[in-house]
Design a protein around this motif. Structure first.
Motif, PDB file in Angstrom:
ATOM      1  N   VAL A  31       0.832  -1.204   0.000  1.00  0.00           N
ATOM      2  CA  VAL A  31       0.000   0.000   0.000  1.00  0.00           C
ATOM      3  C   VAL A  31       0.864   1.249   0.000  1.00  0.00           C
ATOM      4  CG1 VAL A  31      -1.902   1.213   1.127  1.00  0.00           C
ATOM      5  CG2 VAL A  31      -1.734  -1.267   1.362  1.00  0.00           C
ATOM      6  N   GLY A  32       0.685   2.095  -1.024  1.00  0.00           N
ATOM      7  CA  GLY A  32       1.303   3.411  -1.038  1.00  0.00           C
ATOM      8  C   GLY A  32       0.286   4.442  -0.571  1.00  0.00           C
ATOM      9  N   ILE A  33       0.763   5.460   0.142  1.00  0.00           N
ATOM     10  CA  ILE A  33      -0.155   6.440   0.736  1.00  0.00           C
ATOM     11  C   ILE A  33       0.246   7.849   0.338  1.00  0.00           C
ATOM     12  CG2 ILE A  33      -1.279   7.182   2.868  1.00  0.00           C
ATOM     13  CD1 ILE A  33      -0.182   4.735   4.256  1.00  0.00           C
ATOM     14  N   VAL A  34      -0.746   8.627  -0.091  1.00  0.00           N
ATOM     15  CA  VAL A  34      -0.528  10.045  -0.393  1.00  0.00           C
ATOM     16  C   VAL A  34      -1.494  10.856   0.464  1.00  0.00           C
ATOM     17  CG1 VAL A  34      -0.628  11.826  -2.187  1.00  0.00           C
ATOM     18  CG2 VAL A  34       0.186   9.531  -2.764  1.00  0.00           C
ATOM     19  N   PHE A  35      -0.950  11.847   1.185  1.00  0.00           N
ATOM     20  CA  PHE A  35      -1.759  12.658   2.096  1.00  0.00           C
ATOM     21  C   PHE A  35      -1.974  14.053   1.519  1.00  0.00           C
ATOM     22  CE2 PHE A  35       0.672   9.698   4.764  1.00  0.00           C
ATOM     23  CZ  PHE A  35      -0.326   9.136   5.556  1.00  0.00           C
ATOM     24  N   GLN A  36      -2.985  14.726   2.077  1.00  0.00           N
ATOM     25  CA  GLN A  36      -3.280  16.098   1.680  1.00  0.00           C
ATOM     26  C   GLN A  36      -2.083  17.020   1.933  1.00  0.00           C
ATOM     27  OE1 GLN A  36      -6.816  17.565   3.568  1.00  0.00           O
ATOM     28  NE2 GLN A  36      -6.586  19.623   2.764  1.00  0.00           N
TER      29      GLN A  36
ATOM     30  N   LEU B  17       4.929   5.500  -4.754  1.00  0.00           N
ATOM     31  CA  LEU B  17       4.985   4.543  -5.864  1.00  0.00           C
ATOM     32  C   LEU B  17       6.272   3.729  -5.896  1.00  0.00           C
ATOM     33  CD1 LEU B  17       3.661   6.862  -8.696  1.00  0.00           C
ATOM     34  CD2 LEU B  17       2.401   5.004  -7.581  1.00  0.00           C
ATOM     35  N   ALA B  18       7.308   4.235  -5.274  1.00  0.00           N
ATOM     36  CA  ALA B  18       8.638   3.627  -5.422  1.00  0.00           C
ATOM     37  C   ALA B  18       8.691   2.147  -5.041  1.00  0.00           C
ATOM     38  CB  ALA B  18       9.673   4.435  -4.643  1.00  0.00           C
ATOM     39  N   PRO B  19       8.006   1.716  -3.977  1.00  0.00           N
ATOM     40  CA  PRO B  19       8.036   0.281  -3.660  1.00  0.00           C
ATOM     41  C   PRO B  19       7.163  -0.574  -4.591  1.00  0.00           C
ATOM     42  CG  PRO B  19       7.435   1.626  -1.742  1.00  0.00           C
ATOM     43  CD  PRO B  19       7.299   2.485  -2.958  1.00  0.00           C
ATOM     44  N   GLU B  20       6.569   0.055  -5.605  1.00  0.00           N
ATOM     45  CA  GLU B  20       5.689  -0.629  -6.563  1.00  0.00           C
ATOM     46  C   GLU B  20       4.553  -1.389  -5.888  1.00  0.00           C
ATOM     47  OE1 GLU B  20       7.884  -2.681  -9.629  1.00  0.00           O
ATOM     48  OE2 GLU B  20       9.624  -1.409  -9.220  1.00  0.00           O
ATOM     49  N   PRO B  21       3.797  -0.698  -5.031  1.00  0.00           N
ATOM     50  CA  PRO B  21       2.689  -1.372  -4.366  1.00  0.00           C
ATOM     51  C   PRO B  21       1.529  -1.574  -5.347  1.00  0.00           C
ATOM     52  CG  PRO B  21       2.620   0.959  -3.861  1.00  0.00           C
ATOM     53  CD  PRO B  21       3.850   0.736  -4.703  1.00  0.00           C
ATOM     54  N   PRO B  22       0.737  -2.634  -5.181  1.00  0.00           N
ATOM     55  CA  PRO B  22      -0.427  -2.805  -6.051  1.00  0.00           C
ATOM     56  C   PRO B  22      -1.563  -1.837  -5.726  1.00  0.00           C
ATOM     57  CG  PRO B  22      -0.319  -4.599  -4.442  1.00  0.00           C
ATOM     58  CD  PRO B  22       0.938  -3.790  -4.279  1.00  0.00           C
ATOM     59  N   ILE B  23      -1.544  -1.270  -4.522  1.00  0.00           N
ATOM     60  CA  ILE B  23      -2.648  -0.413  -4.065  1.00  0.00           C
ATOM     61  C   ILE B  23      -2.107   0.962  -3.693  1.00  0.00           C
ATOM     62  CG2 ILE B  23      -4.409  -0.091  -2.261  1.00  0.00           C
ATOM     63  CD1 ILE B  23      -4.483  -3.175  -2.007  1.00  0.00           C
ATOM     64  N   LEU B  24      -2.819   1.999  -4.166  1.00  0.00           N
ATOM     65  CA  LEU B  24      -2.486   3.365  -3.767  1.00  0.00           C
ATOM     66  C   LEU B  24      -3.706   3.964  -3.088  1.00  0.00           C
ATOM     67  CD1 LEU B  24      -0.264   5.610  -4.026  1.00  0.00           C
ATOM     68  CD2 LEU B  24      -1.543   6.438  -5.991  1.00  0.00           C
ATOM     69  N   ILE B  25      -3.517   4.563  -1.911  1.00  0.00           N
ATOM     70  CA  ILE B  25      -4.603   5.288  -1.281  1.00  0.00           C
ATOM     71  C   ILE B  25      -4.203   6.755  -1.179  1.00  0.00           C
ATOM     72  CG2 ILE B  25      -5.499   3.278  -0.040  1.00  0.00           C
ATOM     73  CD1 ILE B  25      -4.242   4.228   2.452  1.00  0.00           C
ATOM     74  N   ALA B  26      -5.170   7.617  -1.388  1.00  0.00           N
ATOM     75  CA  ALA B  26      -4.890   9.054  -1.429  1.00  0.00           C
ATOM     76  C   ALA B  26      -5.991   9.784  -0.668  1.00  0.00           C
ATOM     77  CB  ALA B  26      -4.824   9.532  -2.881  1.00  0.00           C
ATOM     78  N   ASP B  27      -5.584  10.569   0.339  1.00  0.00           N
ATOM     79  CA  ASP B  27      -6.546  11.295   1.180  1.00  0.00           C
ATOM     80  C   ASP B  27      -6.509  12.769   0.818  1.00  0.00           C
ATOM     81  OD1 ASP B  27      -8.328  12.059   3.116  1.00  0.00           O
ATOM     82  OD2 ASP B  27      -7.230  11.146   4.795  1.00  0.00           O
ATOM     83  N   GLU B  28      -7.501  13.228   0.077  1.00  0.00           N
ATOM     84  CA  GLU B  28      -7.572  14.630  -0.365  1.00  0.00           C
ATOM     85  C   GLU B  28      -6.250  15.079  -1.003  1.00  0.00           C
ATOM     86  OE1 GLU B  28     -10.332  16.390  -0.078  1.00  0.00           O
ATOM     87  OE2 GLU B  28     -11.451  15.648   1.657  1.00  0.00           O
ATOM     88  N   PRO B  29      -5.748  14.349  -2.005  1.00  0.00           N
ATOM     89  CA  PRO B  29      -4.397  14.636  -2.504  1.00  0.00           C
ATOM     90  C   PRO B  29      -4.256  16.004  -3.154  1.00  0.00           C
ATOM     91  CG  PRO B  29      -5.529  13.108  -3.972  1.00  0.00           C
ATOM     92  CD  PRO B  29      -6.396  13.253  -2.742  1.00  0.00           C
ATOM     93  N   THR B  30      -5.369  16.624  -3.525  1.00  0.00           N
ATOM     94  CA  THR B  30      -5.298  17.946  -4.145  1.00  0.00           C
ATOM     95  C   THR B  30      -5.835  19.032  -3.209  1.00  0.00           C
ATOM     96  OG1 THR B  30      -7.475  17.711  -5.180  1.00  0.00           O
ATOM     97  CG2 THR B  30      -5.596  16.923  -6.443  1.00  0.00           C
TER      98      THR B  30
ATOM     99  N   VAL C  64       6.691  14.681  -5.181  1.00  0.00           N
ATOM    100  CA  VAL C  64       7.671  13.892  -4.426  1.00  0.00           C
ATOM    101  C   VAL C  64       6.947  12.838  -3.585  1.00  0.00           C
ATOM    102  CG1 VAL C  64       9.482  13.952  -2.670  1.00  0.00           C
ATOM    103  CG2 VAL C  64       9.319  15.822  -4.332  1.00  0.00           C
ATOM    104  N   ALA C  65       5.859  13.255  -2.934  1.00  0.00           N
ATOM    105  CA  ALA C  65       5.107  12.315  -2.098  1.00  0.00           C
ATOM    106  C   ALA C  65       4.540  11.168  -2.945  1.00  0.00           C
ATOM    107  CB  ALA C  65       3.982  13.049  -1.363  1.00  0.00           C
ATOM    108  N   ILE C  66       4.121  11.492  -4.167  1.00  0.00           N
ATOM    109  CA  ILE C  66       3.604  10.447  -5.051  1.00  0.00           C
ATOM    110  C   ILE C  66       4.734   9.501  -5.463  1.00  0.00           C
ATOM    111  CG2 ILE C  66       2.630  10.035  -7.362  1.00  0.00           C
ATOM    112  CD1 ILE C  66       0.970  12.648  -6.904  1.00  0.00           C
ATOM    113  N   ALA C  67       5.891  10.077  -5.794  1.00  0.00           N
ATOM    114  CA  ALA C  67       7.040   9.234  -6.146  1.00  0.00           C
ATOM    115  C   ALA C  67       7.405   8.313  -4.983  1.00  0.00           C
ATOM    116  CB  ALA C  67       8.237  10.111  -6.527  1.00  0.00           C
ATOM    117  N   ARG C  68       7.367   8.855  -3.767  1.00  0.00           N
ATOM    118  CA  ARG C  68       7.682   8.047  -2.586  1.00  0.00           C
ATOM    119  C   ARG C  68       6.666   6.908  -2.418  1.00  0.00           C
ATOM    120  NH1 ARG C  68       7.210  11.077   3.025  1.00  0.00           N
ATOM    121  NH2 ARG C  68       5.106  11.247   2.189  1.00  0.00           N
TER     122      ARG C  68
END
Ligand code: ADP
Ligand code: MG
Length: 242
Positions: free
Chosen positions: A95-100, A164-177, A158-162
């Motif tokens: 699981v990759g995580i992107v925060f607001q 994605l870097a481990p190549e997780p099958p799942i990405l979760i994003a909490d209010e990324p914009t 940068v946060a998105i690159a971080r």
């Protein structure tokens, strides 16, 4: 003889998840029977009022919160009852995580922010992989900048690159914009959708922005700690199987 039909496991399979947070009189039933299935490579948008439990649901998917009851299946693994160590290892792979608010480490460069978690996970090629991921989000020329030297949109890249870097099958994003102006938010959304689609990743995205939610394959509404049943099908948040 007919071969058995094997139903592919959903990437995310939450059943009747309940979670109470806080202590004593100030505790809150944050999740109150939330059920959600997400198919592999599906993009699901979660919308709903502030305080309805959206962020907490993402934390459950990431294994950052353990539920009080209900079943949590992520990437084919059951997270209920796993030790903290097992869950941390699971999260790092899956699981990759992107925060607001980006959550970058301020005294590390963009490259270090992406590479250090990979290095901690034992990747020998951490810095090469991090350079590749920064290039993929259009930031090759900013690798040695610190977060404070980058714009909001660049920090989110940068946060998105971080993530994605481990190549997780799942990405979760909490209010990324949520912390970005409209034009920058749109660029970040373009990047997110292009990336998850080209890599075949599963995306769960929480957003207040109806236009962003509409870019997902499917939207679900959260209210009072539950995923509301679909108004048209009455089928709740389970996958609509043919
Ligand atoms: P959303 O992301 O939909 O705005 P959250 O998942 O952040 O909702 O929070 C849902 C509710 O749970 C809110 O009322 C919030 O105050 C409460 N909550 C979240 N975390 C805690 C906590 N650690 N202790 C007590 N209440 C919490
Ligand atoms: Mg939230």
């Amino acid at each position: 003889m007919t071969s058995p039909v094997i139903e592919p496991k959903p990437a995310i399979d939450l059943k009747e998840v309940r979670l109470r947070l806080g202590t004593g009189a100030s505790s809150v039933q944050v999740l109150d029977g939330a059920t959600l299935e997400v198919e592999a490579a599906e993009a699901v948008g979660i919308v709903g009022p502030s305080g309805s439990g959206k962020s907490t649901l993402l934390m459950v998917i990431a294994g950052l919160e353990q539920v009080d009851s209900g079943a949590v299946g992520i990437a084919g693994e059951k997270l209920n009852g796993l030790s903290e160590d097992r869950i941390a290892a699971f999260r790092g792979r899956n699981v990759g995580i992107v925060f607001q608010s980006f959550h970058l480490i301020p005294n590390m460069t963009a490259l270090e922010n992406v590479a250090v978690p990979l290095e901690l996970a034992g990747r020998r090629d951490a810095f090469e992989a991090a350079r590749r991921e920064l290039a993929a989000v259009g930031l090759a020329a900013r690798a040695s900048h610190y977060p404070g030297q980058l714009s909001g949109g660049e920090q989110q890249r940068v946060a998105i690159a971080r993530a994605l870097a481990p190549e997780p099958p799942i990405l979760i994003a909490d209010e990324p914009t949520g912390n970005l102006d409209q034009a920058t938010g749109r660029q970040i959304a373009d990047l997110l959708f292009a990336t998850v689609r080209s890599r075949g990743m599963t995306l769960v995205l929480v957003t207040h922005d109806p236009a962003l939610a509409a870019r997902c394959d499917r939207q679900v509404h959260m209210r009072s700690g539950r995923i509301e049943p679909d108004a048209e099908t009455g089928k709740g948040a389970a996958l609509l199987r043919a």
